[in-house]
Design a protein around this motif. Structure first.
Motif, mmCIF file in Angstrom:
data_model
loop_
_atom_site.group_PDB
_atom_site.id
_atom_site.type_symbol
_atom_site.label_atom_id
_atom_site.label_comp_id
_atom_site.label_asym_id
_atom_site.label_seq_id
_atom_site.Cartn_x
_atom_site.Cartn_y
_atom_site.Cartn_z
ATOM 1 N N PRO A 395 0.829 -1.216 0.000
ATOM 2 C CA PRO A 395 0.000 0.000 0.000
ATOM 3 C C PRO A 395 0.856 1.256 0.000
ATOM 4 C CG PRO A 395 -0.026 -1.070 2.156
ATOM 5 C CD PRO A 395 0.681 -1.999 1.234
ATOM 6 N N ARG A 396 0.472 2.187 -0.873
ATOM 7 C CA ARG A 396 1.188 3.469 -0.967
ATOM 8 C C ARG A 396 0.157 4.586 -1.125
ATOM 9 N NH1 ARG A 396 3.731 -0.263 -4.141
ATOM 10 N NH2 ARG A 396 5.954 -0.662 -3.772
ATOM 11 N N GLU A 397 0.100 5.458 -0.141
ATOM 12 C CA GLU A 397 -0.760 6.651 -0.201
ATOM 13 C C GLU A 397 -2.210 6.287 -0.530
ATOM 14 O OE1 GLU A 397 1.160 9.176 -3.002
ATOM 15 O OE2 GLU A 397 2.755 9.763 -1.630
ATOM 16 N N VAL A 398 -2.733 5.301 0.156
ATOM 17 C CA VAL A 398 -4.135 4.923 -0.009
ATOM 18 C C VAL A 398 -4.999 6.016 0.610
ATOM 19 C CG1 VAL A 398 -5.868 3.162 0.462
ATOM 20 C CG2 VAL A 398 -3.469 2.500 0.145
ATOM 21 N N PRO A 399 -5.878 6.664 -0.143
ATOM 22 C CA PRO A 399 -6.650 7.787 0.409
ATOM 23 C C PRO A 399 -7.755 7.314 1.356
ATOM 24 C CG PRO A 399 -7.293 7.382 -1.867
ATOM 25 C CD PRO A 399 -6.144 6.463 -1.584
ATOM 26 N N GLU A 426 -2.950 8.090 2.852
ATOM 27 C CA GLU A 426 -3.027 9.532 2.726
ATOM 28 C C GLU A 426 -4.343 9.968 3.366
ATOM 29 O OE1 GLU A 426 -3.924 11.934 -1.083
ATOM 30 O OE2 GLU A 426 -1.724 11.851 -0.972
ATOM 31 N N VAL A 446 -10.658 5.535 -0.597
ATOM 32 C CA VAL A 446 -10.895 4.089 -0.504
ATOM 33 C C VAL A 446 -11.808 3.765 0.665
ATOM 34 C CG1 VAL A 446 -9.755 1.890 0.008
ATOM 35 C CG2 VAL A 446 -8.772 3.443 -1.685
ATOM 36 N N GLN A 471 -8.148 -3.735 -1.838
ATOM 37 C CA GLN A 471 -8.034 -2.526 -1.025
ATOM 38 C C GLN A 471 -9.057 -2.530 0.107
ATOM 39 O OE1 GLN A 471 -8.514 0.285 -4.248
ATOM 40 N NE2 GLN A 471 -10.612 0.795 -3.652
ATOM 41 N N SER A 619 -5.239 -3.702 -6.208
ATOM 42 C CA SER A 619 -5.595 -2.288 -6.165
ATOM 43 C C SER A 619 -4.494 -1.419 -6.754
ATOM 44 C CB SER A 619 -5.862 -1.862 -4.725
ATOM 45 O OG SER A 619 -5.987 -0.452 -4.630
ATOM 46 N N TYR A 621 -3.602 1.274 -5.729
ATOM 47 C CA TYR A 621 -2.849 1.874 -4.630
ATOM 48 C C TYR A 621 -1.834 0.911 -4.022
ATOM 49 C CZ TYR A 621 -6.570 5.334 -4.904
ATOM 50 O OH TYR A 621 -7.454 6.287 -5.350
ATOM 51 N N GLU A 625 4.956 2.288 -8.686
ATOM 52 C CA GLU A 625 4.623 3.612 -9.216
ATOM 53 C C GLU A 625 4.475 3.619 -10.735
ATOM 54 O OE1 GLU A 625 3.745 6.362 -7.771
ATOM 55 O OE2 GLU A 625 3.899 5.454 -5.788
ATOM 56 N N ARG A 628 1.100 2.400 -11.527
ATOM 57 C CA ARG A 628 0.116 3.356 -11.030
ATOM 58 C C ARG A 628 -0.018 4.538 -11.989
ATOM 59 N NH1 ARG A 628 -0.120 5.159 -4.682
ATOM 60 N NH2 ARG A 628 -1.901 6.570 -4.793
#
Length: 704
Positions: A395-399, A426, A446, A471, A619, A621, A625, A628
């Motif tokens: 997971p990276r910067e999952v809103p 995030e 999310v 996610q 996902s 997210y 990168e 993404r």
């Protein structure tokens, strides 16, 4: 003395030749449309039919403990869902653990001597989804019986392969290496398919491909660690076995053998493999195929070596060895029979001397080198890109929105969560539950974590299952731990739940794959089987008509036939038609430039990069990168997100994805027009006659 040939005889020969040419042309046209039609129908129908709504069926579960208690618990588990489980009582804990380790059962329940507590044994390395299914089947009956539960994973997935996908992508690459080169060799170098020459060539080819797959998955990407010799040996046997069986198919079906290979190895082999989804959640027919097809044999053999200390590997190797022997013996028998019937039969002719679209045939050495590099490049790209994109989801910067009754409280909570999970999420702060729920439903965030208040002492987690199961599972695990650390109960709500016929959320992905495949297959096959139809003025209306027809076919399969989709015909039909036409037009540019070799950049862009970037499996997210970033520009993500928006989100956000398709279609049109303009000018220059300069001739009087 030979009789002279009359004009009438010559005219008859000319008419016969013209008739043969017309028949051949009609045959090529039929093949050019029938082949991509069958491939698309086969893949969409096979995958959707088998995997759109997996549910447990006779999943084997072992129970051990005091006789009376074990019998009671086994009966309770069976009574909770009789069709889902196949409960068996075993002698002791060691036997139960051994059964899980050997994958004879999907899970086991070991009751304590007093029957008041139990340990649930699973093996995540045998399939993460299977382990969670076992837990969901046995825990509720145990709780109802008043049993305290502990869990133990006997074969956890390693940190370098947390999703257990490395073995699946390696298997796919090895299977592709086995069957893909045969149809190419039949057209380009049929002399290599003579059995005495093919066996040593295949043995060397299998060694090269197995080494490349191991090198990419292991040392390069780190998806596997150790076991080099065993992995190489399994890979070699898999490629050799598939290649030998595919040779036998080729003897009967010629170039169409690729369809039978795709059917057995991919359309049926992937659902039967037990790699993506548990075989115990597939239709029962796939349980039988699991024991005889090379795709599951290869995957299970790799899994045995990588995660289970080689327990059970022997049986899977036997399946591959038997396949190799059947292919070898069958081909030898067919060749002997044909030689007896036609001892003077002419050898097969080269029908595609150049794989690069060149008008001149290359030297044999160059031809063989290109023939080998083509499928090897495909295998390497598939394993490298698919594995890199999906095998290690992080997971990276999952809103996520944090909701509280007071803005300061929400911001403080968001700041605290961000400090403890830096980079993973995030967080945004708000005081409106309704706005947060709308943001989740609109896929702007999310999830929303609603802090407890005086009116509601429980925390609430708001998610949208239809936006992506991976996610949703991530935020559910994370915020369950957050709530526990805060000492508050957690309730969950799903603003866009998945339908019962799409329980894994994969229907949108298979719809998107069907649209994309229908587009690029048309361009690739038409460009090589009927090149006169690939010119822009002809191909553009063909691509549009093809999109209209095939989009309706894909919906027909997904809806009335399989039952994975209910309604939404007009929206899905229109989106699919545009996607198919745009992809076909774009793909035609590469076909015009590269010939059949165009399959490499086309499938790399549309599938090998497109599938990981789509968010359909993992996902967006949770992928690297690069993928993404590609999510916003590639046709495959646009197809998946469009289908998902129509099925679950009232079409919200579809407009942007339609623009994506239009851009790719326009790029295809402009590119094709540029190619035709360049070639037209080049051809005119080559055909320009030399100017003849008339020089006056001096007239002389004759010499007297």
């Amino acid at each position: 003395m030979a009789e002279p040939t009359t004009d009438a005889d010559g005219a008859e020969d000319t008419d016969a030749a013209a008739a043969r040419a017309r028949k051949e042309k009609i045959g090529r046209y039929v093949f050019a449309f029938l082949f991509p039609f069958v491939m698309t129908v086969m893949m969409v129908g096979g995958y959707l039919g088998a995997m759109h709504a997996p549910s447990p069926k006779d999943m084997p579960i072992a129970v051990t403990g005091p006789a009376a208690t074990a019998q009671q618990v086994a009966g309770a588990i069976d009574a909770a869902d009789p069709d889902a489980v196949d409960v068996r009582i075993v002698g002791d804990v060691d036997e139960a653990r051994a059964a899980v380790d050997a994958r004879d059962v999907a899970g086991a329940v070991a009751l304590a001597p007093d029957g008041a507590s139990a340990t649930v044994y699973t093996a995540s390395a045998a399939g993460a989804s299977q382990a969670s299914t076992v837990t969901s089947l046995v825990v509720p009956p145990l709780v109802a019986e008043g049993v305290d539960i502990a869990a133990e994973d006997l074969a956890p997935l390693p940190q370098h392969d947390p999703a257990g996908l490395a073995a699946m992508f390696m298997t796919t690459g090895l299977i592709l290496a086995g069957y893909m080169p045969l149809s190419l060799a039949l057209s380009n170098s049929p002399d290599l398919l003579r059995l005495r020459r093919f066996v040593p060539v295949l043995a060397g080819w299998a060694a090269v491909c197995s080494g490349v797959v191991w090198l990419i998955a292991g040392p390069v990407l780190g998806g596997i660690e150790g076991h080099g010799a065993a992995v190489f040996g399994i890979g070699w046997l898999a490629v050799f076995a598939v290649g030998m069986v595919q040779l036998l198919f080729t003897r009967f079906l010629g170039p169409l053998a690729v369809l039978l290979g795709m059917l057995l190895l991919m359309v049926l082999g992937v659902p039967a493999s037990n790699l993506a989804m548990s075989i115990h959640t597939m239709p029962s027919f796939f349980g039988f195929l699991h024991g005889i097809l090379p795709t599951p044999a290869t995957g299970e053999a790799l899994r045995s070596v990588l995660y289970f200390g080689s327990v059970g590997v022997g049986g899977h190797l036997v399946v591959l060895a038997v396949g190799a022997l059947v292919g070898l013996a069958g081909t030898a028998a067919v060749d002997a029979l044909r030689k007896r019937r036609k001892p003077d039969a002419a050898p097969p002719q080269v029908t595609m001397p150049s794989l690069t679209g060149s008008a001149t045939a290359p030297r044999p050495a160059v031809r063989y080198a290109v023939l080998g590099m083509f499928p090897l490049t495909m295998v390497a790209l598939m394993v490298a890109l698919m594995t890199a994109g999906m095998y290690k989801p992080m997971p990276r910067e999952v809103p996520v929105a944090v909701v509280a009754t007071d803005q300061a409280q929400a911001e403080a909570a968001a700041s605290g969560l961000d400090e403890s999970m830096s980079g993973m999420f995030e967080f945004s702060a708000t005081t409106s539950v309704d706005q947060a729920r709308a943001a989740v439903a609109g896929r702007d965030v999310v999830a929303a974590y609603v802090l407890p208040s005086a009116e509601s002492p429980s925390a609430e987690l708001v998610t949208a299952g239809a936006a992506g199961m991976s996610q949703q599972q991530l935020v559910a695990r994370t915020f369950d731990q957050v709530a526990q650390s805060q000492g508050v109960p957690l309730v969950t709500s799903d603003v866009a739940p998945l339908s019962g016929e799409d329980s894994m959320g994969t229907v949108a992905m298979y719809l998107g794959m069907g649209w994309i495949m229908a587009g690029f297959l048309l361009a690739m096959v038409l460009g090589n089987a009927a090149p006169d139809l690939i010119r822009l003025r002809r191909f553009a209306p063909i691509a549009v008509a093809w999109g209209i027809v095939m989009s309706a076919v894909v919906w027909l399969i997904a809806g009335p036939i399989v039952g994975a989709v209910s309604g939404h015909f007009l929206a899905l039909w229109g989106i699919g038609a545009l996607a198919i036409a745009a992809v076909a037009l774009f793909s035609s540019v590469f076909v015009r430039l590269l010939g059949i070799i165009a399959v490499i950049p086309i499938i790399t862009v549309l599938m090998f990069l497109g599938v990981p970037a789509s968010g359909g499996g993992v996902s967006v997210y949770m992928i690297p990168e690069l993928f993404r970033a590609l999510h916003a520009v590639l046709p495959m993500p646009a197809a998946v997100e469009s289908a998902r928006a129509v099925l679950y989100f009232d079409g919200t956000g579809v407009g942007g994805h339609l623009v994506t398709f239009l851009i790719w279609g326009v790029v295809g049109i402009v590119g094709a027009a540029a190619i035709e303009l360049y070639r037209s000018r080049r051809d005119r220059g080559e055909k320009e006659p030399e100017l003849e300069i008339d020089t006056p001739q001096q007239e002389f009087d004759p010499v007297p």
